[in-house]
Write a protein that holds these residues in place. Structure first.
Motif, mmCIF file in Angstrom:
data_model
loop_
_atom_site.group_PDB
_atom_site.id
_atom_site.type_symbol
_atom_site.label_atom_id
_atom_site.label_comp_id
_atom_site.label_asym_id
_atom_site.label_seq_id
_atom_site.Cartn_x
_atom_site.Cartn_y
_atom_site.Cartn_z
ATOM 1 N N SER A 42 0.835 -1.216 0.000
ATOM 2 C CA SER A 42 0.000 0.000 0.000
ATOM 3 C C SER A 42 0.863 1.257 0.000
ATOM 4 N N GLU B 39 0.274 4.037 -2.822
ATOM 5 C CA GLU B 39 -0.040 5.433 -2.497
ATOM 6 C C GLU B 39 0.872 6.365 -3.304
ATOM 7 N N GLN C 29 -0.257 6.553 -6.864
ATOM 8 C CA GLN C 29 -1.466 7.338 -7.072
ATOM 9 C C GLN C 29 -1.223 8.836 -6.924
ATOM 10 N N GLU C 30 -0.541 9.166 -5.818
ATOM 11 C CA GLU C 30 -0.382 10.590 -5.480
ATOM 12 C C GLU C 30 0.841 11.223 -6.135
ATOM 13 N N GLN D 136 -6.395 -2.212 -5.255
ATOM 14 C CA GLN D 136 -5.042 -1.771 -5.599
ATOM 15 C C GLN D 136 -4.668 -2.150 -7.030
ATOM 16 N N ARG E 259 -5.490 0.341 -9.680
ATOM 17 C CA ARG E 259 -4.678 1.540 -9.909
ATOM 18 C C ARG E 259 -3.683 1.385 -11.053
#
Lengths: 494, 330
Positions: free
Chosen positions: B129, B133, B136-137, B174, B177
């Protein structure tokens, strides 16, 4: 910018072309549907009686065709966007045209490139191929359909009405005029065509009968038996009709006349129908109309068969087969034989006896006739009957000799006695017509048991007939009935 | 003028791809489609999950790809004891010249531009994760301090479809993504021969042919590639076809699928189709582009039901079935 202009011009061009194509498509579809409608009416007419006048049927069919053609064209109408998408699909442009069309009004950095790309794609294809080509089977298909419809139309029971309605009455001037007359006199009544309609089929059936190998006498007997059965049918129909007319109160109408008129109206049928129609103010009840129609058909049938019989009477006798009476040489034949003999004997001396008497052989007459020269004008005046016979003979078999004509009447090779002869008739005419056709069938020779049974039946009937008082008007009918079921043959067999 | 320059730049995309592929093919045999899909992923600002059995050249491909692009490459080998800090980096106490001590952030391998997350399913979900993250960010937060990742940034995660024991399969949320899930297949006989020759001869060095800045320029154009409305409709119908409750779904979907693709799936489908159109040298999206992108962009977003799992149904087959049963002109 120029590319965008070119693309927009292309879109305008396809819109214009589409309108043109739509009109063409509308016309073609309309023609196709009309042909199919008429074809359907003509085919259905043979099996189904819709009870509607042909004009009404045609009006309905035309309206439906127009509606269907418009719907079809509207359904296939393409917006420019849809058309371009189809072009993309057809030519493998990978959605260049469709996307360009959408992005003509949108802001995009790629618009110019996109349109340029689309125009480049368009230029890679022959402009003639932009529009899908109509199938090349369309026109021949429509042509064949038209031919089919016209051939059916000519054979149709209602052809006169149809031809008049669709304006092709010039196809058969004579019958068309007759039918037009009938139509205007009796628009509710359909009259058969004596030459081109169902009687053509009947005449084919009679020809088959003649060529089936039966002797002229047998053929005549068959036709006479057929005629008798028609008379019986006609009488039954008249009786039924009279009852119906009475029920409908026709005889109370001042214009129609008396009941007896119906039984004696053979020669005045048209007059009767006209009166009846005027008394009902043009609207004859459908049941009456049908029966009158059948009656009129029977009359025509009878006339036709009478004519056929007269023709058969005028034909030369057969050399072989048949009974003794048929084997007796007729007067004309004897004269013919003499004429031939004289011709043979006078071969070496031109201007012999036959020439002096002005008599010629059939072959010479045929030859002269084919050249347009009359053999002997005086002869025609002196011997009108014989002249008529010869003319008939010549017109039946142009260019053939007597012996050839005899060979055309062979030993009978058709169906054996007792086997059902299939005659061409219209199933749509119902049982009455089929029963008439069946009467042409030669039945098996009766067995002795059957003959005995019929004799007993005849004795019983005769005793009943002696006891009963038969109205004068019915006597002829009863007599014909017994003739038709073959009572007289029983006597002859005995 | 700017517009013209941009549209001219669009033409360069195809040429860039050709040069990248030529460079990569010095080390990697075949796999043109895979390279195109990777490049497409990069243009769409996405990440890819690569699946294939060991030894097929996944790592080599990713490394060659980064080398040809002149992007910073980093690799993280995922293991069960890998911690998030091992990926992201951590603050460490450091003594300065004056003798004072302060925390200094040491960047982890995630700060590369092309990050290979090898065998991602071997790490614990917590570690996974942390990576996701960052994906994604495009940034990481350590002790309340944000660290922006350098663009272009792309994660290429690999996972092994066999040896599932001791692994932590990625949760569906997940997996969603990743823009593409790519499958590396066995090379054919001719390719094997070529691989043999190339790997046993002197290794060739790759030179960068496309810069990161150029990639960023390309990315700006992708979003403006024209897509006709009927093509968007088509893409929607395809995605709807993955929904088992959908009225237009084919029978196979209803029978074997538990969950279909999300709206994110639709977005990635259209986006990747745009990139694919430019890569093909076109300025518009076609049906073919959408179909081509449908399988890699939707295959990992479809979750099979028990029956589908039991019968060993492949999501690729389901998508092919949907494509086959969805008409172009709905």
């Amino acid at each position: 910018m120029n590319q965008e202009k070119a693309f927009q011009n292309f879109i305008q061009a396809i819109q214009k072309r589409q309108r043109k194509e739509a009109f063409k498509s509308l016309a073609l579809h309309l023609l196709l549907f009309l042909l199919i409608s008429i074809l359907t009416i003509l085919v259905l007419e043979r099996w189904v009686d819709t009870g509607l006048r042909i004009s009404i049927q045609l009006k309905i069919a035309t309206s439906l065709s127009v509606l269907l053609a418009i719907l079809l064209v509207a359904f296939h109408w393409k917006s420019p966007g849809r058309f371009l998408r189809e072009m993309d699909h057809r030519f493998g442009f990978q959605e260049r045209l469709g996307t360009s069309y959408e992005y003509l009004k949108k802001e995009s950095i790629f618009r110019e490139k996109l349109v340029e790309d689309a125009v480049k794609s368009l230029r890679s294809v022959n402009p003639e191929d932009y529009f899908p080509k109509r199938s090349r089977y369309w026109l021949p298909g429509i042509f064949l359909l038209t031919v089919l419809v016209f051939s059916l139309l000519i054979n149709s029971r209602q052809s006169a009405d149809l031809k008049n309605l669709i304006g092709i009455s010039g196809l058969n001037e004579k019958s068309s005029r007759e039918n037009q007359q009938n139509w205007s006199d009796n628009p509710g009544i359909r009259r058969p065509q004596t030459e081109t309609g169902r009687f053509r089929e009947l005449s084919e059936s009679l020809r088959d009968l003649r060529e089936s190998g039966k002797s002229p006498r047998e053929v005549k007997e068959s036709i006479q038996s057929f005629l008798q059965s028609i008379t019986v049918q006609q009488d039954q129909l008249k009786r039924k009709l009279r009852e119906k007319l009475k029920e409908a109160g026709a005889f109370q109408q001042p214009e129609v006349g008396k009941e007896d008129d119906l039984l004696q109206y053979d020669d005045r049928l048209q007059e009767f129908i006209r009166k009846l129609k005027s008394s009902f103010k043009g609207e004859v009840p459908s049941e009456l109309s049908e029966n009158l129609e059948k009656l009129a058909d029977l009359e025509d049938l009878k006339d036709y068969l009478d004519e056929t019989l007269q023709k058969l009477d005028r034909e030369p006798p057969q050399k072989e087969g048949g009974d003794d009476a048929d084997n007796q040489p007729r007067k004309e034949d004897q004269e013919l034989a003499i004429g031939q003999k004289r011709d043979n004997t006078d071969d070496s001396s031109p201007g012999g006896e036959s020439e002096q008497k002005g008599e010629m052989s059939i072959e010479e007459k045929v030859a002269l006739k084919s050249k347009g020269i009359r053999s002997d004008p005086g002869e025609a005046e002196q011997q009108p009957e014989r002249k008529q016979h010869e003319d008939e003979h010549v017109s039946t078999l142009p260019g053939q000799t007597e012996s050839e004509w005899d060979s055309r009447l062979p030993g009978l090779t058709g169906t054996p006695d007792g086997e059902i002869t299939k005659l061409k008739g219209k199933t749509g005419d119902g049982e009455w017509y089929r029963s008439l056709i069946r009467s042409l069938v030669k039945t098996d020779p009766l067995s002795s048991e059957e003959k005995a049974y019929i004799r007993e039946y005849r004795r019983d009937l005769e005793s009943v007939l002696h006891r009963e008082e038969i109205p004068v008007a019915r006597r002829e009918m009863i007599k014909r009935y017994f003739l038709s079921i073959g009572f007289s043959n029983i006597d002859e067999d005995n | 003028m700017k517009k013209e320059m941009e549209s001219e730049q669009a033409v360069e995309i195809r040429e860039s791809f050709a040069s990248i592929y030529n460079e990569i093919s010095k080390k990697v045999v075949g796999q043109e489609e895979l390279v195109r899909q990777l490049f497409c992923c990069l243009l769409c600002e996405g990440h890819a999950l690569i699946e294939g059995v060991p030894g097929l050249g996944k790592t080599l491909l990713v490394k060659s790809f980064s080398e040809a692009l002149d992007l910073r490459y980093s690799r993280i080998q995922f293991t069960p004891d890998l911690m998030p800090a091992d990926i992201i980096g951590t603050n460490m106490v450091r003594e300065d010249e004056t003798g004072g001590r302060r925390f200094e952030f040491f960047k982890g391998p995630i700060f590369g531009q092309v990050v290979l997350a090898d065998e991602i399913n071997r790490a614990t979900p917590k570690t996974q994760s942390a990576l996701l993250e960052a994906m994604q960010e495009k940034r990481v937060t350590v002790f309340g301090e944000n660290h922006i990742l350098q663009e272009p940034f792309m994660v290429l995660a690999t996972q092994n479809p066999i040896e599932m024991e001791g692994t932590y399969p990625l949760p569906e949320a997940q997996v969603d993504r990743f823009l593409f899930k790519l499958i590396i297949r066995y090379p054919d006989h001719r390719q094997l021969l070529e691989i043999l020759d190339k790997s046993t001869e002197a290794p060739s060095n790759l030179k960068p042919v496309v810069s990161g800045d150029l990639i960023l320029g390309f990315r700006n154009m992708i979003r403006q590639v024209p897509v006709a409305s009927y093509l968007k409709e088509y893409a929607i119908r395809l995605v709807e076809g993955t929904h088992p409750q959908g009225s237009s779904s084919p029978g196979m979907t209803a029978e074997y699928v538990r969950y279909g693709a999300s709206p994110r799936g639709l977005q990635t489908l259209v986006m990747s189709a745009r990139a694919m159109a430019l890569l093909q040298g076109r300025f518009n999206v076609s049906y073919e582009d959408i179909r081509e992108c449908a399988i890699p962009s939707l295959r990992h977003r479809i979750i099979l039901n028990l029956k589908g799992e039991a019968e060993g149904i492949n999501t690729d087959d389901i998508i092919k079935n949907i494509i086959g049963s969805t008409p172009e002109n709905g």
